[in-house]
Scaffold this motif. Structure first.
Motif, short mmCIF file in Angstrom:
data_model
loop_
_atom_site.label_atom_id
_atom_site.label_comp_id
_atom_site.label_asym_id
_atom_site.label_seq_id
_atom_site.Cartn_x
_atom_site.Cartn_y
_atom_site.Cartn_z
N LYS A 1 1.63 6.76 -6.73
CA LYS A 1 0.60 7.72 -7.11
C LYS A 1 1.03 9.15 -6.81
N GLU A 2 1.67 9.34 -5.64
CA GLU A 2 2.12 10.68 -5.29
C GLU A 2 3.13 11.20 -6.31
N LEU A 3 4.09 10.32 -6.71
CA LEU A 3 5.08 10.73 -7.69
C LEU A 3 4.43 11.06 -9.03
N LEU B 1 0.83 -1.20 0.00
CA LEU B 1 0.00 0.00 0.00
C LEU B 1 0.86 1.26 0.00
N ALA B 2 1.96 1.21 0.79
CA ALA B 2 2.86 2.36 0.84
C ALA B 2 3.52 2.60 -0.52
N ILE B 3 3.92 1.48 -1.20
CA ILE B 3 4.55 1.62 -2.52
C ILE B 3 3.55 2.20 -3.52
N GLU B 4 2.33 1.67 -3.47
CA GLU B 4 1.31 2.17 -4.40
C GLU B 4 1.00 3.64 -4.14
N LYS C 1 1.60 17.44 -12.03
CA LYS C 1 1.52 18.83 -11.56
C LYS C 1 2.67 19.66 -12.12
N LEU C 2 3.86 19.04 -12.18
CA LEU C 2 5.02 19.76 -12.69
C LEU C 2 4.83 20.11 -14.17
#
Length: 873
Positions: free
Chosen positions: A214-216, A207-210, A222-223
C-alpha cells in the motif's frame, strides 16, 4: 516320576506368565503405535494449518483418539492486554463460559477458577473432587461450571513463560487420567505454543507485506500527481510571467485584454468570456472586453441591476454555476427580477464568475461560460482561475493606474491637502490611543497584583511584599513582623446555600471588616476562595499579633446580612511570627501560618493558634501515620471485628456491626473511630469502606458456620460515596460483588451528612434500594433533622445517637428518646438503641419500648479468625 511331573508343571506356569507378559507388551506396543501415529498427525497438523481455529478443531479430533477428550477447551493469555481468552471450547454439559456468565468479565471469571489457578502456579493440575474441594475451601479458586469427575489442566509455555492452559475434563466416573495423559497433554501444549507463534509471525509478515504494498502504491500515485502538478505549475508560472509583462507593456486596452484571453486559454479552454468593470460611483457596469463563439456583439454599458455579473460583485466570491443553479437563483428571485430583459442565459450550460480586486475593492469580474455539454469545468478549474484572476486584477489595476496617471497629476494638490488633514486627524486619534493604552497598561499591572472581587492585593503581590519584609528583618534584627492566615469557617455552606452572588458579597464585607482591624502600614491580601492573609509590619512582640487576631475574631463574629437575613460566621486564624528560623522564606512563613490555621480549625474553629515547631512536628507525625495507613490498606494489614446487636429482653444475637482495627507497631491497636479520623484527613474514607466490604464478603461464610444463617450485617458507610455518580457507581458494584444474600445487609449513613447534602442522599438511596439491600440512618438525633424527611426516604432502620443512652437520667433526653421511638413506630421503621453501657440502661430503654440495641452491656466485640474457622473474643 513325581519329579518329572513337578518340573513339567513349573515349566507350564512359567510359560503362561511369559505369554501374559507378551500380551501386555503387545498391548503397550499397539497403544504406543496409536499414540505415535496420533502425535505424528498433530505434528503434521501444526506445520500445515493456516489459522489457529483450524488447528484447535483438528487437534481436538486427534486428541480424542488418544484420551477421553469430549470435554476439552483451550485458554490463552493475550500478551498485549493481559486478559484470558478461549479460542476453542467443547463441553457436553456447559455452554461457553461467556454464555454461562454473561454479567461477569470473562477474563476475571477464568482467573478466579481452576484455569487461573494453573496460570498462576504454572504447574499441571489433575483435580478430582477432593482436590477441588480443598482449593475452594482455601479460597484459592471460586466454584465455576458444572461439577465434573476429573479435571486436568496443563500450562502452555512459550519462551520460559506461561501463555495459556490446555484442559480436558470428564463427567464419567469410569474415565481416569494418569501420568501418561498428563505427559501427552504436555507434549501437545508445546505444539500449541509453537503453532500460535508461527501463525502470529505469518500474520505479521502478511500484514507487513500488505502495508508495504500500500505504501508503494501510495508513493507511486503521489509521484504521478506530483509530476502532473509540477507540469501544471510550470504552465501556470509561465502564464503569470506573461500577465506580469502585459501589465508593463505599452499596448492599447483592446490588445491588452486579447492577450489576457490568449494567456488564460493556455491553462484551460475558453471560447466565451468577458471582463466587466464598475465605474467610480459603482452604479454603472461596462464591458471593456467580450468574446463569444457565436460572434455576439459586445454588451453596452448599463446600470447596475440584478444580473449574474452583479451577483458575483455583491457576493465577493468566485462561483461555478451549473444550469440548475442558475435556474434556482432565477426562481428564487435573486436574478433578473428587476431587469428580466437582461436574461440571455437560456442556452448556457456552465457559468464561472471571478471577482476582480482593483484599487483594494471588488470593482470588476472575469466571466467564463460554456454552451456545450461536452465542455465541462470542474472545481479545480475554478481554483486555478481564482488564483490567476488575482494576477489579472493586478495587471488591470496597473493598466488603469497608468491610464489615470495624468488625471492624478491634476488632482495631486487637492489630494495632498486632503491627506494632510487626514494625517492630522490620525495623529490626534493616535495620541488618544496612546493615552488609552497607557491607562490600560496601568490597569493590567494593577489587576495582575490585585484580587478582582475585593480589590485587595493577591498572592503574588503579598509574597513579593513578604519577601521584602524578610530581607529587611535580616538586615535589622531588632525589627519583627507577623503573618495572620485567616480562613472563614462556614463559607462553603453559605456559598452552597445562598448562592455564589451572596458568597461574593460575604467576601467583600469580610474584606471591609478586616481593613478596620489593621494599621495603614500593614498589608491585607486575599489568597483565593475564603482565605485572607495579613502582614503585620513592625510589631513589638507576639502580644501585638495576638491583639490583632482577637480583634479580627470579634469583628467577624458580628452577624452578616445576606439575602435579607442574619447569617453568623467565624474564622480560624493561624499566626506565624518572624525570627523562628534564620532560613525563613516567604513560602515557609506562609506555610507555617497555614499549618497553624489548620490547628485552629481542629480545635473547634473560631479561634487563633500561634505557630509552634513542636506542633508542626506533630503534624509531620500525623502525615506519616496517614501514609502508613495507605500502605496498610494496600498490604491488607487491617483486620475485622464484629459488635453483636441483640434483643434487649432475651439477649439473642440478631445482627453484627463489622468494624476495622489496625495493629500499629508503635501505637498498638487503632480502632474504627480513629481509623475514620485518619482516613478523613487523607481522603481515604471510600478506600476504607471498600476494604471493609471486601473483608465482610470474605468472612461471611465463616460467620454463618459459627452463628447459623439467621442474622444480619449492619455496616456504617461514609456519605462520600454519594457525592458524585462515579463513587456511587463504584459502591454499587462493590455491593453487587458480595457473595451472600444482600437482603441480609443494611447500610447505615450518618444523619449529619444527610442534613448537609439531602438531595444526593435521596437520589442515592433510590439507586441502592434497587440492589435489595436495606438502608438506615445512624447517629439519629445528632443533627436534629426534620422527622418529616423520613417519610420520603426508602429506609428501613434508625440508630439513635449514642449520646442519648448516656443521658437517660435527663428528663429532656427521655422525652426526645420517646418522641423518636414513637415517630419510628408510626413510620414502621425499625429503631435501635446504641451505646448501652449497663443493665439499667437496658431496663429504661425496654420500658420505653425499645426491643433491640447494642453496646458494651450487650456483648463484647469479637474478632473472626477465618484461618481456624473460630471466633476469638
Amino acid at each position: 516320576m513325581f519329579r518329572e511331573e513337578t518340573l513339567q508343571s513349573t515349566e507350564t506356569v512359567r510359560l503362561h506368565k511369559r505369554i501374559a507378559r507378551l500380551k501386555v507388551l503387545a498391548l503397550k506396543y499397539k497403544r504406543a503405535e496409536i499414540t505415535q501415529n496420533a502425535l505424528l498427525d498433530i505434528s503434521n497438523l501444526a506445520a500445515s494449518v493456516s489459522t489457529p481455529e483450524e488447528f484447535y478443531s483438528s487437534l481436538h479430533q486427534s486428541l480424542k483418539k488418544l484420551i477421553a477428550a469430549d470435554n476439552f477447551f483451550i485458554a490463552t493469555l493475550n500478551p498485549v492486554t493481559g486478559r484470558i481468552e478461549i479460542p476453542f471450547f467443547a463441553d457436553e454439559k456447559d455452554r461457553h463460559p461467556q454464555d454461562c456468565y454473561p454479567d461477569e468479565d470473562l477474563s476475571e471469571m477464568l482467573y478466579s477458577g481452576l484455569t487461573g489457578y494453573v496460570l498462576k502456579t504454572e504447574q499441571a493440575l489433575v483435580c478430582n473432587n477432593d482436590t477441588y474441594q480443598q482449593l475452594v475451601n482455601s479460597n484459592a479458586i471460586i466454584p465455576r461450571g458444572s461439577n465434573c469427575h476429573l479435571w486436568v489442566g496443563v500450562p502452555i509455555r512459550s519462551a520460559e513463560c506461561t501463555t495459556g492452559v490446555l484442559v480436558v475434563q470428564s463427567y464419567d466416573s469410569n474415565i481416569h487420567y494418569g501420568d501418561i495423559e498428563v505427559e501427552l497433554m504436555n507434549f501437545i501444549s508445546h505444539h500449541i505454543s509453537a503453532v500460535v507463534e508461527r501463525l502470529q509471525y505469518q500474520e505479521q509478515l502478511e500484514l507487513a507485506i500488505e502495508t508495504r504494498t500500500k505504501e508503494l502504491s501510495i508513493a507511486y500515485n503521489k509521484l504521478k500527481l506530483e509530476v502532473y502538478e509540477r507540469r501544471r505549475a510550470e504552465r501556470l508560472q509561465q502564464s503569470l510571467f506573461e500577465i506580469a509583462d502585459l501589465a508593463t507593456s505599452n499596448i492599447d486596452s483592446l490588445e491588452f485584454y486579447e492577450e489576457l484571453h490568449r494567456v488564460i486559454s493556455h491553462l484551460i479552454p475558453i471560447n466565451n468570456c468577458f471582463i466587466s468593470l464598475l465605474n467610480e460611483e459603482r452604479n454603472t457596469l461596462s464591458f471593456p472586453y467580450f468574446v463569444s463563439q457565436f460572434d455576439l456583439p459586445s454588451p453596452k454599458p448599463r446600470a447596475v441591476s440584478d444580473g449574474l455579473t452583479e451577483y458575483i460583485l455583491l457576493n465577493h466570491k468566485p462561483r461555478l454555476l451549473e444550469r440548475s443553479d442558475i435556474d434556482a437563483l432565477i426562481q428564487s428571485g435573486e436574478l433578473y427580477c428587476e431587469a428580466p430583459e437582461l436574461n440571455d442565459t437560456q442556452e448556457i450550460n456552465q457559468w464561472i464568475g471571478l471577482p476582480l480586486l482593483i484599487h483594494g475593492k471588488v470593482s470588476g469580474s472575469l466571466t467564463i461560460y460554456s454552451y456545450s455539454y461536452s465542455q465541462n469545468y470542474q472545481e479545480k478549474d475554478l481554483e486555478l482561475l481564482t488564483f490567476v484572476s488575482q494576477h489579472i486584477a493586478t495587471a488591470i489595476e496597473k493598466k488603469l493606474s497608468s491610464e489615470s496617471l495624468q488625471l492624478s497629476y491634476e488632482q495631486l494638490e487637492e489630494k495632498v491637502h486632503e491627506r494632510t488633514q487626514a494625517l492630522a486627524c490620525v495623529n490626534e486619534d493616535l495620541e488618544q490611543e496612546i493615552h488609552q493604552r497607557k491607562r490600560i497598561e496601568r490597569q493590567l499591572v494593577h489587576d495582575a497584583k490585585h484580587d478582582n472581587l475585593t480589590g485587595l492585593p493577591n498572592r503574588a503581590m503579598f509574597m513579593e511584599r513578604l519577601s521584602q519584609t524578610i530581607k529587611h528583618v535580616r538586615r535589622h534584627t531588632l525589627d519583627k513582623f507577623a503573618v495572620l492566615f485567616i480562613d472563614m469557617d462556614r463559607f462553603k455552606l453559605l456559598n452552597d446555600t445562598l448562592g455564589h452572588l451572596e458568597g461574593d458579597r460575604f467576601l467583600i464585607e469580610t474584606a471591609k471588616r478586616l481593613h478596620f482591624c489593621i494599621r495603614s502600614n500593614d498589608m491585607l491580601a486575599r489568597l483565593g476562595g475564603d482565605e485572607f492573609v495579613i502582614l503585620l509590619d513592625s510589631v513589638g512582640n507576639q502580644k501585638d499579633a495576638e491583639d490583632v487576631a482577637e480583634r479580627v475574631l470579634v469583628e467577624l463574629s458580628h452577624p452578616f446580612t445576606l439575602s435579607n437575613q442574619q447569617v453568623n460566621s467565624s474564622a480560624s486564624i493561624g499566626v506565624a511570627m518572624s525570627g523562628s528560623s534564620n532560613s525563613d522564606t516567604s513560602e515557609s512563613v506562609l506555610r507555617n501560618a497555614d499549618n497553624a490555621m489548620y490547628q485552629a480549625k481542629s480545635k473547634g474553629k473560631g479561634c487563633y493558634v500561634i505557630f509552634d515547631h513542636g506542633n508542626n512536628k506533630q503534624q509531620v507525625q500525623e502525615l506519616e501515620l496517614e501514609n502508613e495507613l495507605k500502605m496498610a490498606l494496600k498490604k491488607g494489614e487491617l483486620q475485622l471485628s464484629y459488635l453483636p446487636i441483640m434483643e434487649l429482653d432475651t439477649e439473642r444475637v440478631i445482627a453484627f456491626e463489622p468494624r476495622l482495627f489496625w495493629h500499629h507497631p508503635t501505637l498498638g491497636k487503632v480502632k474504627q473511630l480513629q481509623l475514620n479520623n485518619i482516613a478523613e484527613h487523607c481522603n481515604l474514607l471510600i478506600e476504607l469502606d471498600n476494604y471493609l466490604l471486601a473483608g465482610i464478603n470474605e468472612g461471611f461464610q465463616t460467620l454463618e458456620q459459627q452463628f447459623g444463617v439467621d442474622f444480619h450485617l449492619q455496616v456504617s458507610i461514609s456519605s462520600q460515596h454519594l457525592n458524585h455518580k462515579h463513587a456511587l457507581r463504584s459502591l454499587k458494584n462493590k455491593i453487587k460483588q458480595c457473595g451472600f444474600d444482600l437482603s441480609k445487609l443494611t447500610l447505615f449513613f450518618n444523619e449529619k451528612s444527610f442534613v448537609q447534602n439531602t438531595n444526593n442522599h435521596i437520589n442515592a438511596f433510590e439507586i441502592l434500594s434497587s440492589l435489595n439491600v436495606q438502608l438506615g440512618i445512624e447517629a439519629y438525633g445528632s443533627a436534629h433533622s426534620a422527622i418529616s424527611s423520613l417519610t420520603f426516604l426508602p429506609i428501613q432502620s434508625l440508630k439513635l445517637d449514642p449520646s442519648y443512652a448516656t443521658h437517660l437520667e435527663s428528663e429532656q433526653y427521655l422525652k426526645l428518646i420517646k418522641a423518636y421511638y414513637c415517630a419510628a413506630r408510626a413510620l414502621e421503621l425499625e429503631i435501635f438503641a446504641v451505646g448501652i453501657c449497663s443493665k439499667a440502661h437496658c431496663q429504661v430503654l425496654s420500658e420505653i419500648g425499645f426491643k433491640k440495641g447494642q453496646g458494651i452491656a450487650l456483648g463484647k466485640v469479637f474478632e473472626l479468625n477465618s484461618a481456624k474457622n473460630q471466633v476469638c473474643a
